[in-house]
Write a protein that holds these residues in place. Structure first.
Motif, PDB file in Angstrom:
ATOM      1  N   SER A 183       3.372   7.639   2.938  1.00 15.11           N
ATOM      2  CA  SER A 183       3.860   6.684   3.598  1.00 15.11           C
ATOM      3  C   SER A 183       3.735   5.278   2.909  1.00 15.11           C
ATOM      4  N   SER A 184       4.852   4.784   2.419  1.00 14.58           N
ATOM      5  CA  SER A 184       4.710   3.450   1.522  1.00 14.58           C
ATOM      6  C   SER A 184       5.046   2.321   2.692  1.00 14.58           C
ATOM      7  N   MET A 185       3.808   1.495   2.627  1.00 17.02           N
ATOM      8  CA  MET A 185       4.071   0.074   3.468  1.00 17.02           C
ATOM      9  C   MET A 185       5.236  -0.702   3.041  1.00 17.02           C
ATOM     10  N   ARG A 186       5.806  -0.474   1.826  1.00 17.73           N
ATOM     11  CA  ARG A 186       6.853  -1.359   1.346  1.00 17.73           C
ATOM     12  C   ARG A 186       8.272  -0.883   2.112  1.00 17.73           C
ATOM     13  N   ARG A 187       8.190  -0.003   2.982  1.00 19.14           N
ATOM     14  CA  ARG A 187       9.173   0.519   3.587  1.00 19.14           C
ATOM     15  C   ARG A 187       9.150   0.110   4.986  1.00 19.14           C
ATOM     16  N   ILE A 188       8.495  -0.447   5.499  1.00 14.85           N
ATOM     17  CA  ILE A 188       8.133  -0.850   7.148  1.00 14.85           C
ATOM     18  C   ILE A 188       9.276  -1.939   7.539  1.00 14.85           C
ATOM     19  N   SER A 189       9.771  -1.629   8.520  1.00  9.57           N
ATOM     20  CA  SER A 189      10.571  -2.564   8.981  1.00  9.57           C
ATOM     21  C   SER A 189      10.382  -3.924   9.699  1.00  9.57           C
ATOM     22  N   ARG A 190       8.992  -3.818  10.059  1.00  5.51           N
ATOM     23  CA  ARG A 190       8.417  -4.906  10.652  1.00  5.51           C
ATOM     24  C   ARG A 190       7.137  -5.369   9.782  1.00  5.51           C
ATOM     25  N   ASP A 191       7.126  -6.645   9.469  1.00  2.15           N
ATOM     26  CA  ASP A 191       5.916  -7.269   8.828  1.00  2.15           C
ATOM     27  C   ASP A 191       4.330  -7.177   9.471  1.00  2.15           C
ATOM     28  N   PRO A 192       3.639  -6.461   9.006  1.00  3.95           N
ATOM     29  CA  PRO A 192       2.232  -6.600   9.662  1.00  3.95           C
ATOM     30  C   PRO A 192       1.608  -7.967  10.454  1.00  3.95           C
ATOM     31  N   ALA A 193       1.934  -9.138   9.813  1.00  8.50           N
ATOM     32  CA  ALA A 193       1.635 -10.284  10.550  1.00  8.50           C
ATOM     33  C   ALA A 193       2.619 -10.419  11.828  1.00  8.50           C
ATOM     34  N   ASP A 194       3.608 -10.011  11.542  1.00  7.40           N
ATOM     35  CA  ASP A 194       4.538 -10.245  13.008  1.00  7.40           C
ATOM     36  C   ASP A 194       4.120  -8.987  14.076  1.00  7.40           C
ATOM     37  N   LEU A 195       3.492  -7.815  13.521  1.00 12.25           N
ATOM     38  CA  LEU A 195       3.056  -7.050  14.739  1.00 12.25           C
ATOM     39  C   LEU A 195       1.991  -7.637  15.281  1.00 12.25           C
ATOM     40  N   VAL A 196       0.863  -8.432  14.554  1.00  5.90           N
ATOM     41  CA  VAL A 196      -0.186  -8.897  15.120  1.00  5.90           C
ATOM     42  C   VAL A 196       0.169  -9.902  16.080  1.00  5.90           C
ATOM     43  N   SER A 197       1.048 -10.809  15.661  1.00  9.21           N
ATOM     44  CA  SER A 197       1.478 -12.131  16.579  1.00  9.21           C
ATOM     45  C   SER A 197       2.432 -11.494  17.909  1.00  9.21           C
ATOM     46  N   GLN A 198       3.134 -10.267  17.693  1.00  8.54           N
ATOM     47  CA  GLN A 198       3.595  -9.822  18.911  1.00  8.54           C
ATOM     48  C   GLN A 198       2.521  -9.073  19.766  1.00  8.54           C
ATOM     49  N   THR A 199       1.218  -8.865  19.300  1.00 10.47           N
ATOM     50  CA  THR A 199       0.409  -8.194  20.061  1.00 10.47           C
ATOM     51  C   THR A 199      -0.685  -9.152  20.792  1.00 10.47           C
ATOM     52  N   LEU A 200      -1.079 -10.056  20.076  1.00 10.30           N
ATOM     53  CA  LEU A 200      -2.138 -10.939  20.370  1.00 10.30           C
ATOM     54  C   LEU A 200      -1.472 -12.541  20.266  1.00 10.30           C
ATOM     55  N   GLY A 201      -1.788 -13.315  21.219  1.00 17.67           N
ATOM     56  CA  GLY A 201      -1.322 -14.536  21.064  1.00 17.67           C
ATOM     57  C   GLY A 201      -1.392 -15.535  22.615  1.00 17.67           C
ATOM     58  N   ARG A 202      -0.839 -16.466  22.752  1.00 22.18           N
ATOM     59  CA  ARG A 202      -1.036 -16.965  23.960  1.00 22.18           C
ATOM     60  C   ARG A 202      -0.585 -16.342  25.176  1.00 22.18           C
ATOM     61  N   HIS A 203       0.359 -15.479  24.894  1.00 19.78           N
ATOM     62  CA  HIS A 203       0.755 -14.320  25.855  1.00 19.78           C
ATOM     63  C   HIS A 203      -0.096 -13.295  26.219  1.00 19.78           C
ATOM     64  N   HIS A 204      -1.106 -12.924  25.315  1.00 22.31           N
ATOM     65  CA  HIS A 204      -2.031 -11.904  25.647  1.00 22.31           C
ATOM     66  C   HIS A 204      -3.556 -12.098  24.759  1.00 22.31           C
ATOM     67  N   GLN A 205      -4.495 -12.139  25.414  1.00 23.07           N
ATOM     68  CA  GLN A 205      -5.486 -12.435  24.452  1.00 23.07           C
ATOM     69  C   GLN A 205      -6.612 -11.159  24.448  1.00 23.07           C
TER      70      GLN A 205
ATOM     71  N   ALA B  38       0.692  -1.112   0.065  1.00 20.34           N
ATOM     72  CA  ALA B  38       0.064  -0.081  -0.196  1.00 20.34           C
ATOM     73  C   ALA B  38       0.881   1.379   0.085  1.00 20.34           C
ATOM     74  N   GLU B  39       0.381   2.253  -0.683  1.00 14.48           N
ATOM     75  CA  GLU B  39       0.796   3.482  -0.763  1.00 14.48           C
ATOM     76  C   GLU B  39      -0.138   4.723  -0.163  1.00 14.48           C
ATOM     77  N   LEU B  40       0.105   5.204   0.942  1.00 17.58           N
ATOM     78  CA  LEU B  40      -0.669   6.143   1.168  1.00 17.58           C
ATOM     79  C   LEU B  40      -0.234   7.540   1.206  1.00 17.58           C
ATOM     80  N   THR B  41      -0.974   8.505   1.046  1.00 18.32           N
ATOM     81  CA  THR B  41      -0.799  10.042   0.790  1.00 18.32           C
ATOM     82  C   THR B  41      -1.585  10.629   2.009  1.00 18.32           C
ATOM     83  N   LEU B  42      -0.821  11.746   2.378  1.00 14.98           N
ATOM     84  CA  LEU B  42      -1.422  12.639   3.494  1.00 14.98           C
ATOM     85  C   LEU B  42      -1.370  13.893   2.778  1.00 14.98           C
ATOM     86  N   ARG B  43      -2.724  14.705   3.074  1.00 16.20           N
ATOM     87  CA  ARG B  43      -2.667  16.017   2.790  1.00 16.20           C
ATOM     88  C   ARG B  43      -3.252  17.177   3.964  1.00 16.20           C
TER      89      ARG B  43
END
Length: 383
Positions: free
Chosen positions: A284-306, A266-271
């Motif tokens: 803001s280009s999602m191609r340049r994100i340092s962490r994959d979106p799926a990894d961010l989800v798994s770090q947030t929600l899982g057996r450690h936090h519901q 995704a390529e976001l624009t802001l005005r």
């Protein structure tokens, strides 16, 4: 204000509107018209996203035609107006921070400036390029990231923002309480004490209680740079204020034609358009994100936090404004009345006008109010 949602012609878009005399309802967009699909089986967005096949359920639900999309109000002070509201209801509203290297450098600058915008330009010139060059293309948590950490520590340039930016653990915080986010057309709020702040254009993932990513939308993670710059322990004050979290216009549900890979590209624009004639454009280009979106989800929600009602997860932004507005070297800050438009071709446009949080409508309709409203309408199933 006559904002447009700019939604693409294809895709499955689910959201919420406020119906006068009724309250919040679950809707789906069909050929430019809004259909109420609220039912005892699926009374909330949370319940729709918990389904194994929300797209199939919507296709089988005829619903009630309410109006054309163009008939919905934008900015209004009438609490019972027919209008779009945030598509999130019972979900936790979480946000990822420092997920792009370029914006990570700006966080370091905020920290070194201790929230003083007058110092930002000098610090940016001194360390911004140097730190940025070290971090380009780095994978968080990798051996290379550990080497860079050691090198920057030896030079006295290490920061808590670099720790969460390239270290193994992502920064994830609570942006606001369930039911507190605002939608397309609503005013977004700045705490009155802030003198250095900015919008943050982001993609927001809709995630169910089992960690399945069901769709995506747009978000504005309104940020107080001076407050967070004084101390990272003030993150709650910098991020969570009345009307400081905007989400919308609709959730685009994942289907055969749109999915997580589209989010990654995704390529976001802001005005930002000010009443003073000032205009700021950003990307803001999602191609340049340092962490994959799926990894961010798994770090947030899982057996450690519901999250039994699922969550909406802001993915962070590449955008960090440095364009001067009020004085040389001070960079950008909002003025009340700014019109902020965040756009992405697959997700439409999220449009909000900036005001002080104390001038935005107070948040009164919370979870208890929603439950009472649904019960009165006979929409709460007993099993």
């Amino acid at each position: 204000m006559t904002p447009a949602t700019n939604l693409p012609e294809t895709g499955i878009f689910a959201g919420r509107i406020w119906r006068p005399g009724i309250g919040p309802v679950l809707v789906v967009l069909r050929e430019g018209a809004v259909f109420d699909v609220t039912s005892p089986a699926v009374p909330t967005m949370r319940d729709l996203l918990e389904l194994d096949d929300p797209v199939g359920w919507l296709a089988a639900m005829p619903g009630e035609r309410v109006c054309d999309l163009a008939d919905l109000e934008g900015e209004t002070d009438d609490p019972d107006a027919l209008r779009l509201i945030s598509p999130a209801d019972l979900q936790a509203i979480k946000a990822s921070g420092v997920t792009f290297a370029e914006s990570m450098v700006e966080r370091v600058i905020e920290e070194r400036a201790a929230g003083n915008p007058d110092l930002a330009a000098e610090i940016r010139a001194r360390i911004g390029a140097r730190v940025g060059d070290n971090l380009r293309g780095i994978v968080p948590g990798s051996d290379r990231a550990a080497e860079v950490k050691r090198a920057l520590q030896e030079e006295g340039l290490w920061s808590q923002y670099l720790e969460v930016g390239i270290g193994p653990d992502a920064e994830v915080f609570t942006k606001c309480q369930p039911m507190a986010s605002v939608g397309w057309g609503a005013r977004v709020g700045l705490h009155p004490i802030s003198r250095w702040n900015n919008p943050e254009p982001e993609i927001v993932l809709a995630v169910d209680s089992r960690g399945r990513i069901k769709g995506a939308t747009l978000g504005n993670d309104v940020n107080l740079r001076d407050v967070e710059g004084r101390s990272a322990l003030l993150l709650g004050k910098a991020k969570d204020n009345n009307a400081s979290a905007a989400i919308g216009p609709f959730i685009r549900l994942f289907d055969a034609g749109y999915g997580l890979e589209d989010v990654r590209q995704a390529e976001l624009t802001l005005r930002v358009e000010g009443a003073d004639g000032f205009v700021l454009d950003g990307r803001s280009s999602m191609r340049r994100i340092s962490r994959d979106p799926a990894d961010l989800v798994s770090q947030t929600l899982g057996r450690h936090h519901q999250y039994p009602d699922g969550m909406m997860l802001y993915l962070g932004t590449l955008f960090a404004p440095t364009q001067d507005r009020d004085a040389p070297g001070q960079g950008f800050t909002h003025h009340p009345g700014d019109l902020v438009t965040i756009s992405e071709p697959g997700l439409g446009a999220l449009v909000n006008r900036v005001a002080l949080s104390t001038d935005c409508p107070e948040w009164r309709f919370g979870t208890a109010a929603l439950m009472r409203n649904l019960a009165a309408r006979g929409l709460l199933a007993t099993a």
